[in-house]
Design an enzyme around this catalytic site. Structure first.
Site, mmCIF file in Angstrom:
data_model
loop_
_atom_site.group_PDB
_atom_site.id
_atom_site.type_symbol
_atom_site.label_atom_id
_atom_site.label_comp_id
_atom_site.label_asym_id
_atom_site.label_seq_id
_atom_site.Cartn_x
_atom_site.Cartn_y
_atom_site.Cartn_z
ATOM 1 N N ASP A 89 -10.545 2.452 -4.448
ATOM 2 C CA ASP A 89 -11.141 1.765 -2.665
ATOM 3 C C ASP A 89 -12.616 1.474 -2.578
ATOM 4 O O ASP A 89 -13.452 1.763 -1.923
ATOM 5 C CB ASP A 89 -10.810 2.735 -1.587
ATOM 6 C CG ASP A 89 -9.053 2.097 -0.839
ATOM 7 O OD1 ASP A 89 -8.893 1.141 -1.494
ATOM 8 O OD2 ASP A 89 -8.879 3.428 -0.724
ATOM 9 N N ASP A 146 0.875 -0.752 0.066
ATOM 10 C CA ASP A 146 0.060 0.460 0.368
ATOM 11 C C ASP A 146 0.813 1.584 0.135
ATOM 12 O O ASP A 146 2.537 1.084 0.096
ATOM 13 C CB ASP A 146 -0.688 -0.048 0.917
ATOM 14 C CG ASP A 146 -2.377 0.843 1.371
ATOM 15 O OD1 ASP A 146 -2.451 1.573 0.353
ATOM 16 O OD2 ASP A 146 -3.087 0.099 1.646
HETATM 17 C C1 DGJ Z 1 -5.831 1.477 1.732
HETATM 18 C C2 DGJ Z 1 -6.492 0.971 0.746
HETATM 19 O O1 DGJ Z 1 -6.875 1.104 -0.556
HETATM 20 C C3 DGJ Z 1 -7.283 -0.264 0.902
HETATM 21 O O2 DGJ Z 1 -7.914 -1.555 0.630
HETATM 22 C C4 DGJ Z 1 -6.560 -0.647 3.089
HETATM 23 O O3 DGJ Z 1 -6.168 -1.654 2.846
HETATM 24 C C5 DGJ Z 1 -6.619 0.560 3.443
HETATM 25 N N1 DGJ Z 1 -5.259 1.573 3.058
HETATM 26 C C6 DGJ Z 1 -5.901 -0.345 4.985
HETATM 27 O O4 DGJ Z 1 -4.453 0.890 5.391
#
Ligand code: DGJ
Length: 689
Positions: free
Chosen positions: A493, A436
């Site tokens: 997301d 991430d």
């Molecule tokens: C942002 C990501 O896009 C989510 O899918 C998740 O992994 C969160 N971070 C976790 O903090």
């Protein structure tokens, strides 16, 4: 005059240099005959002069030079000890090496430019510019090989977006002056992802000429689309302004070029194949893409072994094959305020470590994946307390999600990260990392991106069987640069299937299904509050690399049955679908977002036609297919007639059984689907007879 040509099955690029000057691109378009006279072609493209102009048209070269009275954006802006340099390059010659490499020099200023242009089997042409300086210089701008934009192009389609709203297409008519897109956030970004398409009048998904460009760099970039005072047009791509800093050697990322006479789909196919078959370095290209279960939207930071084991039991029964433990397993990470950088297991949540969960997951037949956000550090972390100097940018900078970015150009930082990640990977049975990256950078610096690539490359060598997903608050870093080190992107997301339908559709101009993660989210979307039917949520996820992200304990029996059935369908079909071309359909009804996924051999396809909102007209319009053999006969079957609303009460061919029609009829007349409520996905399977 020296000339060169670069050919793929889809396009030809012709370069020409007069008197040893920097070559110009004399032609970019459909493949030329092998015996085309390139000198005549170049000469025939030269333009007249008129009043109010200089006595010579400065060349629109691969690096337009200010010194030659170039009135537009130059291809190189460089200084030495603060003094601007105005080079004029000469002595163009070809280097003896694979591909085409052309070099020019300015001996007086001690500068050398090298243009490398390669063709790839998937039809893409890749072009980079390198600059070498005898003594240190400051580079303010260095463009990848600059190309003229076609005069026949009526518009620039480029891409913008935002968190949970990625890949929004902008259509801008060409007008005098500059359209400038610049990502200065240190990543390719949600806001200005580095993609552009130049279309000619009347180009649609399925017809017309189109030129594609993608700058394969993750660290921020600039695109300049300029119509010059003399009417010519240039396209420039490079690292974000000033991010190259000073030194003696500089290189742009490759700009990837595609050309199509068959509309946007012709470009989409080339980019999808290039990303899938050339850019991504698969650990095992033949391994089926496993169904993911990711626990983020089920439990967030609330990690509990027995709850996660119960979730894993449910997930595997639905068809999951890989269980991914997301954020919250390390340091003292109870929320997003702390612990990034402290990559040791949180013994408060995991007294016996992660092994009991991994063992349980493995006993169910799933593999195990783990979340990291290696490039980041929270000020509230042991790492930051020990090494405040490892953070990039000023100490009093504005934080993003309460975090700072580590200075990835610092080899000590990379070694630390390699060691802590390797310590986890080498002691646990892990086959996947979700990598991430959740904040904008305080400065835009190319060395940061090179550092990230270096760390990823080291991990790939040390753990060759581990797959990596690139996530950046969803789709904040989706480009060919990061995909050279990773295997999948978290597109957004947003697990809201209506939003996803649109995002996936537009991202398919560039991304193949095999790298595009798509999850069935919670019944009530956590990012939009919408409640959507399970059938629609499941089919939207099944369009790409499928997974689940809800708490499966919330599912009703009906929802479980639907999801299990769609997942089984995906497993039956993923073998060919993950290698298929995604062709966007020109829907006569703007509320229907539709695509056709065509197998590599052309012997089968699936149509996904998503009803994104209520149609304006009362009855569905026919949906024309594309990419089929006009002479062949196909059998088409509506896969999910049970998703029909009770208002669909006519005698439709698809309701009676399979439909048999020629490719010509299917492409010219189209298929007639049932009346649909919004958030319905019609799935039609086609087989060549
Ligand atoms: C942002 C990501 O896009 C989510 O899918 C998740 O992994 C969160 N971070 C976790 O903090």
């Amino acid at each position: 005059m020296q000339t060169w040509r670069i050919d793929t099955a889809q396009q030809t690029l012709v370069l020409a240099s007069d008197d040893g000057a920097i070559p110009v691109c004399a032609y970019w378009g459909p493949p030329l005959p092998a015996d085309e006279n390139l000198v005549a072609l170049t000469r025939s493209g030269e333009r007249d002069l008129t009043g109010g102009m200089l006595d010579l048209l400065p060349p629109l070269s691969l690096c337009p030079e200010e010194r030659r009275s170039w009135a537009g954006q130059p291809g190189l802006i460089v200084s030495r000890t603060g003094q601007p340099l105005r080079p004029q390059f000469t002595a163009c010659h070809q280097l003896a090496e694979d591909g085409l490499a052309l070099r020019v020099k300015d001996p007086a200023l001690g500068l050398t430019l090298t243009f490398r242009i390669l063709s790839t089997p998937d039809g893409i042409i890749s072009a980079t510019t390198e600059l070498e300086a005898s003594d240190s210089v400051e580079v303010h701008w260095l463009a990848a090989p600059v190309l003229p934009a076609p005069d026949a192009s009526d518009q620039i389609i480029d891409v913008s977006g935002r968190w949970i709203g990625e890949f929004q297409l902008n259509r801008t008519p060409w007008t005098a002056g500059i359209r400038l897109r610049e990502a200065r956030t240190g990543r390719s970004g949600h806001e200005h992802p580095p993609y552009a398409i130049l279309t000619e009048g009347g180009t649609t998904n399925t017809q017309g000429n189109a030129y594609g460009m993608h700058y394969g760099w993750s660290g921020g970039h600039r695109m300049v689309a300029e119509e010059l005072p003399d009417g010519r047009r240039q396209m420039q791509w490079g690292h974000a302004g000033g991010s190259m800093g000073s030194g003696t050697r500089f290189a742009t990322a490759p700009v990837l070029l595609s050309f199509s006479t068959t509309g946007l789909n012709g470009l989409a196919i080339q980019m999808q194949r290039h990303i899938r078959d050339t850019v991504v370095q698969w650990t095992d290209a033949h391994r089926p893409r496993p169904i993911h279960y990711n626990c983020w939207e089920a439990i967030y930071f609330d990690h509990d072994l027995s709850a996660l084991c119960a979730i894993a039991d449910k997930a595997v029964a639905l068809g999951a094959e890989r269980f991914v433990l997301d954020d919250g397993w390390f340091g003292k990470r109870d929320n997003d305020l702390s612990s990034l950088g402290d990559w040791t297991i949180d013994r408060r949540k995991w007294p016996d470590g992660l092994t009991p969960l991994i063992d349980h997951v493995k006993s169910l037949g799933m593999t195990f994946g783990l979340w990291f956000e290696p490039e980041m550090v929270n000020p509230d972390s042991d790492l930051y307390r020990a090494h405040p100097d490892w953070a990039l940018g000023p100490a009093d900078q504005v934080l993003g999600r309460h975090q700072m970015v580590l200075d990835m150009a610092n080899p000590e930082v990379r070694t630390y990260l390699f060691d802590v990640i390797a310590a986890i990977l080498s002691t646990h049975d892990i086959d996947y990392i979700k990598w991430d990256h959740n904040r904008l950078l305080p400065v835009s610096d190319a060395a940061q991106t090179s550092g990230i690539y270096d760390l990823l490359a080291r991990l790939r060598v040390a753990f060759p069987s581990i797959e990596i997903e690139s996530c950046s608050s969803g789709g904040g870093r989706i480009d060919a640069g990061i995909l050279a080190y990773t295997h999948r992107v978290w597109l957004s997301d947003s697990n809201d299937a209506l939003e996803r339908l649109r995002i996936q559709h537009d991202a398919a101009l560039f991304l193949p299904a095999a790298v595009t993660g798509s999850h069935v989210g919670p019944r009530k979307s956590h990012t939009s509050g919408r409640v959507l039917p399970m059938a629609f949520r499941a089919w939207v996820a099944a369009q790409r690399h499928m997974g689940f992200e809800m708490d499966p304990r919330e599912l009703t029996e009906d929802e479980e049955a639907t999801l299990t059935a769609v997942t089984a369908w995906f497993k039956e079909n993923r073998g060919w679908m993950m290698a298929a071309d995604i062709l966007r359909l020109d829907s006569a009804d703007p509320s229907v977002i539709a695509e056709l996924q065509l197998s590599a051999s052309g012997d089968r396809f699936v149509i996904f036609a998503g009803q994104s909102e209520t149609s304006t007209q009362i009855l569905p319009r026919p949906l024309r297919l594309t990419g089929l053999d006009p002479q062949a006969t196909y059998e088409l079957t509506l896969r999910n007639p049970g998703d029909r609303t009770r208002q669909s009460r006519g005698h439709l061919a698809f309701k009676e059984g399979p439909v048999h029609l020629s490719g010509q009829a299917l492409m010219a007349k189209g298929i007639q689907l049932p009346v649909a409520w919004p958030a319905t996905m019609w799935v039609v399977e086609g087989v060549r007879q």
